[in-house]
Design an enzyme around this catalytic site. Sequence first.
Site, PDB file in Angstrom:
ATOM      1  N   HIS A 176      26.867  13.145   3.606  1.00 35.04           N
ATOM      2  CA  HIS A 176      28.239  12.596   3.936  1.00 35.04           C
ATOM      3  C   HIS A 176      29.144  12.876   2.468  1.00 35.04           C
ATOM      4  O   HIS A 176      29.123  12.496   1.544  1.00 35.04           O
ATOM      5  CB  HIS A 176      27.993  11.126   3.944  1.00 35.04           C
ATOM      6  CG  HIS A 176      29.228  10.174   4.476  1.00 35.04           C
ATOM      7  ND1 HIS A 176      30.554  10.779   4.443  1.00 35.04           N
ATOM      8  CD2 HIS A 176      29.283   8.933   4.809  1.00 35.04           C
ATOM      9  CE1 HIS A 176      31.331   9.885   5.092  1.00 35.04           C
ATOM     10  NE2 HIS A 176      30.604   8.770   5.165  1.00 35.04           N
ATOM     11  N   HIS A 179      35.612  10.509   3.513  1.00 36.54           N
ATOM     12  CA  HIS A 179      35.897   9.104   3.498  1.00 36.54           C
ATOM     13  C   HIS A 179      35.792   8.475   2.172  1.00 36.54           C
ATOM     14  O   HIS A 179      35.862   7.303   2.275  1.00 36.54           O
ATOM     15  CB  HIS A 179      35.162   8.422   4.530  1.00 36.54           C
ATOM     16  CG  HIS A 179      34.961   9.199   5.828  1.00 36.54           C
ATOM     17  ND1 HIS A 179      34.224   8.733   6.813  1.00 36.54           N
ATOM     18  CD2 HIS A 179      35.817   9.903   6.523  1.00 36.54           C
ATOM     19  CE1 HIS A 179      34.386   9.612   7.804  1.00 36.54           C
ATOM     20  NE2 HIS A 179      35.505  10.408   7.734  1.00 36.54           N
ATOM     21  N   TYR A 181      33.708   8.408  -0.286  1.00 35.14           N
ATOM     22  CA  TYR A 181      32.482   8.156  -1.037  1.00 35.14           C
ATOM     23  C   TYR A 181      32.013   9.070  -2.271  1.00 35.14           C
ATOM     24  O   TYR A 181      32.998   9.509  -2.439  1.00 35.14           O
ATOM     25  CB  TYR A 181      31.168   7.769  -0.065  1.00 35.14           C
ATOM     26  CG  TYR A 181      31.441   6.578   1.200  1.00 35.14           C
ATOM     27  CD1 TYR A 181      31.816   5.447   0.684  1.00 35.14           C
ATOM     28  CD2 TYR A 181      31.895   7.172   2.320  1.00 35.14           C
ATOM     29  CE1 TYR A 181      32.288   4.572   1.697  1.00 35.14           C
ATOM     30  CE2 TYR A 181      32.482   6.024   3.317  1.00 35.14           C
ATOM     31  CZ  TYR A 181      32.499   4.546   2.714  1.00 35.14           C
ATOM     32  OH  TYR A 181      32.928   3.675   3.590  1.00 35.14           O
TER      33      TYR A 181
HETATM   34  C1  LIG Z   1      31.623   1.553  13.513  1.00 30.00           C
HETATM   35  C2  LIG Z   1      31.743   2.832  12.890  1.00 30.00           C
HETATM   36  C3  LIG Z   1      31.108   3.274  11.792  1.00 30.00           C
HETATM   37  C4  LIG Z   1      31.273   4.358  11.320  1.00 30.00           C
HETATM   38  N1  LIG Z   1      30.344   5.009  10.278  1.00 30.00           N
HETATM   39  C5  LIG Z   1      30.346   6.133   9.950  1.00 30.00           C
HETATM   40  C6  LIG Z   1      29.225   6.632   8.957  1.00 30.00           C
HETATM   41  O1  LIG Z   1      28.227   5.996   8.694  1.00 30.00           O
HETATM   42  N2  LIG Z   1      29.414   7.774   8.428  1.00 30.00           N
HETATM   43  C7  LIG Z   1      30.388   8.474   8.758  1.00 30.00           C
HETATM   44  O2  LIG Z   1      30.587   9.540   8.256  1.00 30.00           O
HETATM   45  N3  LIG Z   1      31.443   8.248   9.690  1.00 30.00           N
HETATM   46  C8  LIG Z   1      31.478   6.953  10.165  1.00 30.00           C
HETATM   47  N4  LIG Z   1      32.328   6.537  10.965  1.00 30.00           N
HETATM   48  C9  LIG Z   1      33.585   7.509  11.459  1.00 30.00           C
HETATM   49  C10 LIG Z   1      32.967   7.994  12.647  1.00 30.00           C
HETATM   50  O3  LIG Z   1      31.871   8.923  12.656  1.00 30.00           O
HETATM   51  C11 LIG Z   1      34.050   8.823  13.259  1.00 30.00           C
HETATM   52  O4  LIG Z   1      34.603   9.961  12.521  1.00 30.00           O
HETATM   53  C12 LIG Z   1      35.602   8.219  13.713  1.00 30.00           C
HETATM   54  O5  LIG Z   1      35.218   7.283  14.505  1.00 30.00           O
HETATM   55  C13 LIG Z   1      36.683   9.006  14.239  1.00 30.00           C
HETATM   56  O6  LIG Z   1      36.392   9.407  15.402  1.00 30.00           O
HETATM   57  P1  LIG Z   1      36.713  11.139  15.794  1.00 30.00           P
HETATM   58  O7  LIG Z   1      36.012  11.915  14.659  1.00 30.00           O
HETATM   59  O8  LIG Z   1      35.976  11.438  17.044  1.00 30.00           O
HETATM   60  O9  LIG Z   1      38.337  10.869  15.726  1.00 30.00           O
HETATM   61  C14 LIG Z   1      32.161   5.313  11.775  1.00 30.00           C
HETATM   62  C15 LIG Z   1      32.918   4.711  12.764  1.00 30.00           C
HETATM   63  C16 LIG Z   1      32.834   3.553  13.200  1.00 30.00           C
HETATM   64  C17 LIG Z   1      33.914   3.163  14.412  1.00 30.00           C
END
Ligand SMILES: Cc1cc2nc3c(=O)[nH]c(=O)nc-3n(C[C@H](O)[C@H](O)[C@H](O)COP(=O)(O)O)c2cc1C
Length: 287
Positions: A176, A179, A181
């Site tokens: 990861h 975002h 981190y």
């Molecule tokens: C409830 C929730 C939890 C998420 N947790 C993570 C995570 O642990 N790691 C991560 O890289 N992205 C996380 N995301 C982002 C999603 O992987 C994803 O990038 C985001 O929902 C946007 O969707 P899209 O890429 O299809 O536009 C999370 C999103 C949601 C809705």
Amino acid sequence: MKKNHLLDPINIGEWNLRNRIVMAPMTRSFADDETGVVGPDVVEYYRKRAEDGIGLIITEGINLSPRAKGTFGIPGLFTEDQMTGWKKVTDAVHQEGGTIVAQLWHVGRLTHHELTGGQPPQAPSALKAKGLVHRLHKPYEMPEEMTEGDIQKVTEEYAQAARNAIDSGFDGVEIHGAHGYLIDQFNSEATNCRKDRYGRNLIQRLTFMKEVLASVIKEIGAEKTIIRFSEIKDDLPDYKWKDPEESVQAFIHVFQDVGISILHPSTNHFTETLVNGMTLHELVRKY
Ligand SMILES: Cc1cc2nc3c(=O)[nH]c(=O)nc-3n(C[C@H](O)[C@H](O)[C@H](O)COP(=O)(O)O)c2cc1C
């Protein structure tokens, strides 16, 4: 009519995926908060996704050490019990014909000592994040600036967590790097003002990510490793890459240098930053 390939099998890295449907990593906070161990509900959650036919499951972010933890109920991959819990998940997914990789997560400064067993948050620079810690609802704390020794230790923790993932039955890992981190905190000039070889300019800021990837690849191989990266930082919603094309080019050079070719750009929020009419995915493809 153009053929739709969504349900066709595809080989990516070492994986022979039954189709091209990939489940994005999603934090669920289902693990036991004290031990970071996943239980039967998590086994069933992932088993069901495999039964539903998803080609590749990327798990929720998983802590690689106690200090990596940013909120409640996040699973880990650094104790025997945590590995035993995950083995039940990977067995269940494989029985359903699925493929599953573990997303390895370290939140860096985006945490609080009450979540990390009393240890202060750590980050490339002593710059405090704005806002409140997720679900703890207390302000972020001033992080400790990581020494070169700390950086070395965390780099080794990534490799060990990757080894633990494979030993727990995962088909690979996703690092990861997105975002806002820890890895992203090194990558970004907004959170990294170091004057050593991990800072100063874009190329050097990417050094930590490069060393983490190299150590993980040495441990488990590039064919089992995905890197996730992004422009958006959850704690800095207005942040934009100054020169997106230059940034993407620098990232791709790092990926080529370490030999990683399974990329997971997070396009969340990138849409306003079209470069010469190109999306992030198109930019990545260009380089
Ligand atoms: C409830 C929730 C939890 C998420 N947790 C993570 C995570 O642990 N790691 C991560 O890289 N992205 C996380 N995301 C982002 C999603 O992987 C994803 O990038 C985001 O929902 C946007 O969707 P899209 O890429 O299809 O536009 C999370 C999103 C949601 C809705």
